[in-house]
Scaffold this motif. Structure first.
Motif, PDB file in Angstrom:
ATOM      1  N   SER A 107       0.826  -1.198   0.000  1.00  0.00           N
ATOM      2  CA  SER A 107       0.000   0.000   0.000  1.00  0.00           C
ATOM      3  C   SER A 107       0.866   1.256   0.000  1.00  0.00           C
ATOM      4  O   SER A 107       0.552   2.241  -0.678  1.00  0.00           O
ATOM      5  CB  SER A 107      -0.925  -0.007   1.215  1.00  0.00           C
ATOM      6  OG  SER A 107      -1.673   1.183   1.283  1.00  0.00           O
ATOM      7  N   VAL A 108       1.960   1.228   0.743  1.00  0.00           N
ATOM      8  CA  VAL A 108       2.877   2.367   0.784  1.00  0.00           C
ATOM      9  C   VAL A 108       3.489   2.590  -0.598  1.00  0.00           C
ATOM     10  O   VAL A 108       3.549   3.714  -1.093  1.00  0.00           O
ATOM     11  CB  VAL A 108       3.972   2.156   1.847  1.00  0.00           C
ATOM     12  CG1 VAL A 108       5.049   3.223   1.743  1.00  0.00           C
ATOM     13  CG2 VAL A 108       3.359   2.143   3.239  1.00  0.00           C
ATOM     14  N   VAL A 109       3.922   1.520  -1.238  1.00  0.00           N
ATOM     15  CA  VAL A 109       4.507   1.635  -2.577  1.00  0.00           C
ATOM     16  C   VAL A 109       3.463   2.161  -3.569  1.00  0.00           C
ATOM     17  O   VAL A 109       3.762   3.029  -4.394  1.00  0.00           O
ATOM     18  CB  VAL A 109       5.096   0.289  -3.041  1.00  0.00           C
ATOM     19  CG1 VAL A 109       5.555   0.360  -4.488  1.00  0.00           C
ATOM     20  CG2 VAL A 109       6.260  -0.123  -2.142  1.00  0.00           C
ATOM     21  N   GLY A 163       6.466  13.488  -8.195  1.00  0.00           N
ATOM     22  CA  GLY A 163       7.875  13.227  -8.481  1.00  0.00           C
ATOM     23  C   GLY A 163       8.110  11.857  -9.086  1.00  0.00           C
ATOM     24  O   GLY A 163       9.037  11.663  -9.865  1.00  0.00           O
ATOM     25  N   VAL A 164       7.261  10.909  -8.745  1.00  0.00           N
ATOM     26  CA  VAL A 164       7.349   9.557  -9.300  1.00  0.00           C
ATOM     27  C   VAL A 164       6.592   9.485 -10.623  1.00  0.00           C
ATOM     28  O   VAL A 164       7.055   8.871 -11.586  1.00  0.00           O
ATOM     29  CB  VAL A 164       6.811   8.513  -8.295  1.00  0.00           C
ATOM     30  CG1 VAL A 164       6.820   7.114  -8.882  1.00  0.00           C
ATOM     31  CG2 VAL A 164       7.634   8.550  -7.004  1.00  0.00           C
ATOM     32  N   LEU A 165       5.443  10.124 -10.690  1.00  0.00           N
ATOM     33  CA  LEU A 165       4.625  10.084 -11.906  1.00  0.00           C
ATOM     34  C   LEU A 165       5.348  10.635 -13.128  1.00  0.00           C
ATOM     35  O   LEU A 165       5.131  10.168 -14.244  1.00  0.00           O
ATOM     36  CB  LEU A 165       3.324  10.861 -11.701  1.00  0.00           C
ATOM     37  CG  LEU A 165       2.291  10.213 -10.795  1.00  0.00           C
ATOM     38  CD1 LEU A 165       1.161  11.195 -10.519  1.00  0.00           C
ATOM     39  CD2 LEU A 165       1.748   8.940 -11.413  1.00  0.00           C
ATOM     40  N   VAL A 166       6.195  11.622 -12.946  1.00  0.00           N
ATOM     41  CA  VAL A 166       6.860  12.247 -14.086  1.00  0.00           C
ATOM     42  C   VAL A 166       8.162  11.555 -14.479  1.00  0.00           C
ATOM     43  O   VAL A 166       8.788  11.943 -15.453  1.00  0.00           O
ATOM     44  CB  VAL A 166       7.112  13.755 -13.842  1.00  0.00           C
ATOM     45  CG1 VAL A 166       5.803  14.490 -13.641  1.00  0.00           C
ATOM     46  CG2 VAL A 166       8.057  13.977 -12.670  1.00  0.00           C
ATOM     47  N   MET A 167       8.555  10.537 -13.736  1.00  0.00           N
ATOM     48  CA  MET A 167       9.767   9.790 -14.086  1.00  0.00           C
ATOM     49  C   MET A 167       9.538   8.991 -15.365  1.00  0.00           C
ATOM     50  O   MET A 167       8.419   8.545 -15.618  1.00  0.00           O
ATOM     51  CB  MET A 167      10.117   8.784 -12.983  1.00  0.00           C
ATOM     52  CG  MET A 167      10.651   9.347 -11.731  1.00  0.00           C
ATOM     53  SD  MET A 167      10.966   7.974 -10.576  1.00  0.00           S
ATOM     54  CE  MET A 167      11.834   8.818  -9.308  1.00  0.00           C
ATOM     55  N   PRO A 168      10.593   8.777 -16.144  1.00  0.00           N
ATOM     56  CA  PRO A 168      10.468   7.838 -17.257  1.00  0.00           C
ATOM     57  C   PRO A 168      10.083   6.453 -16.714  1.00  0.00           C
ATOM     58  O   PRO A 168      10.417   6.108 -15.572  1.00  0.00           O
ATOM     59  CB  PRO A 168      11.872   7.815 -17.867  1.00  0.00           C
ATOM     60  CG  PRO A 168      12.519   9.089 -17.407  1.00  0.00           C
ATOM     61  CD  PRO A 168      11.908   9.402 -16.071  1.00  0.00           C
ATOM     62  N   ASN A 219       9.755   2.393 -12.499  1.00  0.00           N
ATOM     63  CA  ASN A 219       9.667   0.980 -12.118  1.00  0.00           C
ATOM     64  C   ASN A 219      10.840   0.553 -11.248  1.00  0.00           C
ATOM     65  O   ASN A 219      10.666  -0.160 -10.260  1.00  0.00           O
ATOM     66  CB  ASN A 219       9.581   0.096 -13.365  1.00  0.00           C
ATOM     67  CG  ASN A 219       8.272   0.283 -14.099  1.00  0.00           C
ATOM     68  OD1 ASN A 219       7.276   0.718 -13.519  1.00  0.00           O
ATOM     69  ND2 ASN A 219       8.269  -0.018 -15.390  1.00  0.00           N
ATOM     70  N   ALA A 220      12.034   1.026 -11.578  1.00  0.00           N
ATOM     71  CA  ALA A 220      13.219   0.697 -10.776  1.00  0.00           C
ATOM     72  C   ALA A 220      13.126   1.300  -9.380  1.00  0.00           C
ATOM     73  O   ALA A 220      13.450   0.645  -8.386  1.00  0.00           O
ATOM     74  CB  ALA A 220      14.481   1.174 -11.486  1.00  0.00           C
ATOM     75  N   GLY A 251      12.794  -0.858  -6.025  1.00  0.00           N
ATOM     76  CA  GLY A 251      13.801  -0.694  -4.978  1.00  0.00           C
ATOM     77  C   GLY A 251      13.182  -0.388  -3.621  1.00  0.00           C
ATOM     78  O   GLY A 251      13.620  -0.914  -2.594  1.00  0.00           O
ATOM     79  N   ILE A 252      12.150   0.447  -3.611  1.00  0.00           N
ATOM     80  CA  ILE A 252      11.463   0.763  -2.355  1.00  0.00           C
ATOM     81  C   ILE A 252      10.787  -0.482  -1.805  1.00  0.00           C
ATOM     82  O   ILE A 252      10.880  -0.779  -0.612  1.00  0.00           O
ATOM     83  CB  ILE A 252      10.434   1.898  -2.568  1.00  0.00           C
ATOM     84  CG1 ILE A 252      11.165   3.204  -2.883  1.00  0.00           C
ATOM     85  CG2 ILE A 252       9.529   2.059  -1.348  1.00  0.00           C
ATOM     86  CD1 ILE A 252      10.271   4.312  -3.378  1.00  0.00           C
ATOM     87  N   ARG A 253      10.118  -1.226  -2.676  1.00  0.00           N
ATOM     88  CA  ARG A 253       9.443  -2.455  -2.239  1.00  0.00           C
ATOM     89  C   ARG A 253      10.447  -3.461  -1.695  1.00  0.00           C
ATOM     90  O   ARG A 253      10.222  -4.097  -0.672  1.00  0.00           O
ATOM     91  CB  ARG A 253       8.634  -3.059  -3.401  1.00  0.00           C
ATOM     92  CG  ARG A 253       7.883  -4.325  -3.008  1.00  0.00           C
ATOM     93  CD  ARG A 253       6.833  -3.972  -1.948  1.00  0.00           C
ATOM     94  NE  ARG A 253       6.183  -5.133  -1.424  1.00  0.00           N
ATOM     95  CZ  ARG A 253       6.463  -5.717  -0.249  1.00  0.00           C
ATOM     96  NH1 ARG A 253       7.421  -5.253   0.523  1.00  0.00           N
ATOM     97  NH2 ARG A 253       5.785  -6.751   0.180  1.00  0.00           N
ATOM     98  N   ALA A 254      11.590  -3.599  -2.366  1.00  0.00           N
ATOM     99  CA  ALA A 254      12.632  -4.525  -1.905  1.00  0.00           C
ATOM    100  C   ALA A 254      13.184  -4.077  -0.549  1.00  0.00           C
ATOM    101  O   ALA A 254      13.396  -4.904   0.347  1.00  0.00           O
ATOM    102  CB  ALA A 254      13.754  -4.613  -2.937  1.00  0.00           C
ATOM    103  N   TYR A 255      13.389  -2.777  -0.392  1.00  0.00           N
ATOM    104  CA  TYR A 255      13.878  -2.255   0.879  1.00  0.00           C
ATOM    105  C   TYR A 255      12.890  -2.546   2.005  1.00  0.00           C
ATOM    106  O   TYR A 255      13.266  -3.058   3.057  1.00  0.00           O
ATOM    107  CB  TYR A 255      14.134  -0.744   0.776  1.00  0.00           C
ATOM    108  CG  TYR A 255      14.534  -0.129   2.090  1.00  0.00           C
ATOM    109  CD1 TYR A 255      15.848  -0.196   2.530  1.00  0.00           C
ATOM    110  CD2 TYR A 255      13.600   0.500   2.904  1.00  0.00           C
ATOM    111  CE1 TYR A 255      16.229   0.352   3.742  1.00  0.00           C
ATOM    112  CE2 TYR A 255      13.957   1.056   4.121  1.00  0.00           C
ATOM    113  CZ  TYR A 255      15.270   0.972   4.534  1.00  0.00           C
ATOM    114  OH  TYR A 255      15.631   1.503   5.747  1.00  0.00           O
ATOM    115  N   LEU A 256      11.620  -2.228   1.784  1.00  0.00           N
ATOM    116  CA  LEU A 256      10.610  -2.479   2.814  1.00  0.00           C
ATOM    117  C   LEU A 256      10.484  -3.967   3.110  1.00  0.00           C
ATOM    118  O   LEU A 256      10.280  -4.371   4.258  1.00  0.00           O
ATOM    119  CB  LEU A 256       9.257  -1.902   2.384  1.00  0.00           C
ATOM    120  CG  LEU A 256       9.184  -0.376   2.301  1.00  0.00           C
ATOM    121  CD1 LEU A 256       7.852   0.065   1.705  1.00  0.00           C
ATOM    122  CD2 LEU A 256       9.429   0.268   3.650  1.00  0.00           C
ATOM    123  N   GLY A 257      10.623  -4.798   2.094  1.00  0.00           N
ATOM    124  CA  GLY A 257      10.536  -6.244   2.282  1.00  0.00           C
ATOM    125  C   GLY A 257      11.728  -6.835   3.016  1.00  0.00           C
ATOM    126  O   GLY A 257      11.641  -7.924   3.569  1.00  0.00           O
TER     127      GLY A 257
END
Length: 95
Positions: A39-41, A49-54, A59-60, A64-70
């Protein structure tokens, strides 16, 4: 081009088109939410800031955030407390 020593911005033709007074910064804390990592991800994915990223960078970053939280004991299973802080920048137009 904006003059760094002024609160006024000029168009390329030199015409004055915006004038702002000094900026005020305010930060507000909110009651922490309890949320699972997915849910956080998903929430972070909606931030501008995330929406405008390529696509590849977005996706990276989210992976990375999901992997860190996991990988952390306090965030890998179930819900965890996520403190929230909102920053506000306020300016008043002077012209």
């Amino acid at each position: 081009m904006a003059d760094r020593g002024s609160s006024r911005a000029e168009r390329g033709d030199g015409a004055l088109w915006l004038s702002f007074g000094p900026a005020a910064h305010v930060y507000a804390t909110h009651r922490p939410d309890c949320a699972p990592a997915d849910s956080v991800v998903a929430t972070l994915a909606t931030r501008v800031g995330v929406l405008v990223m390529p696509d590849r960078a977005r996706n990276a970053t989210l992976s990375g955030i999901r992997a860190y939280l996991g990988s952390r004991q306090g965030t890998s299973r179930g819900e965890f407390t996520l403190p929230l802080l909102t920053g506000v920048l306020r300016v008043r137009r002077t012209s």
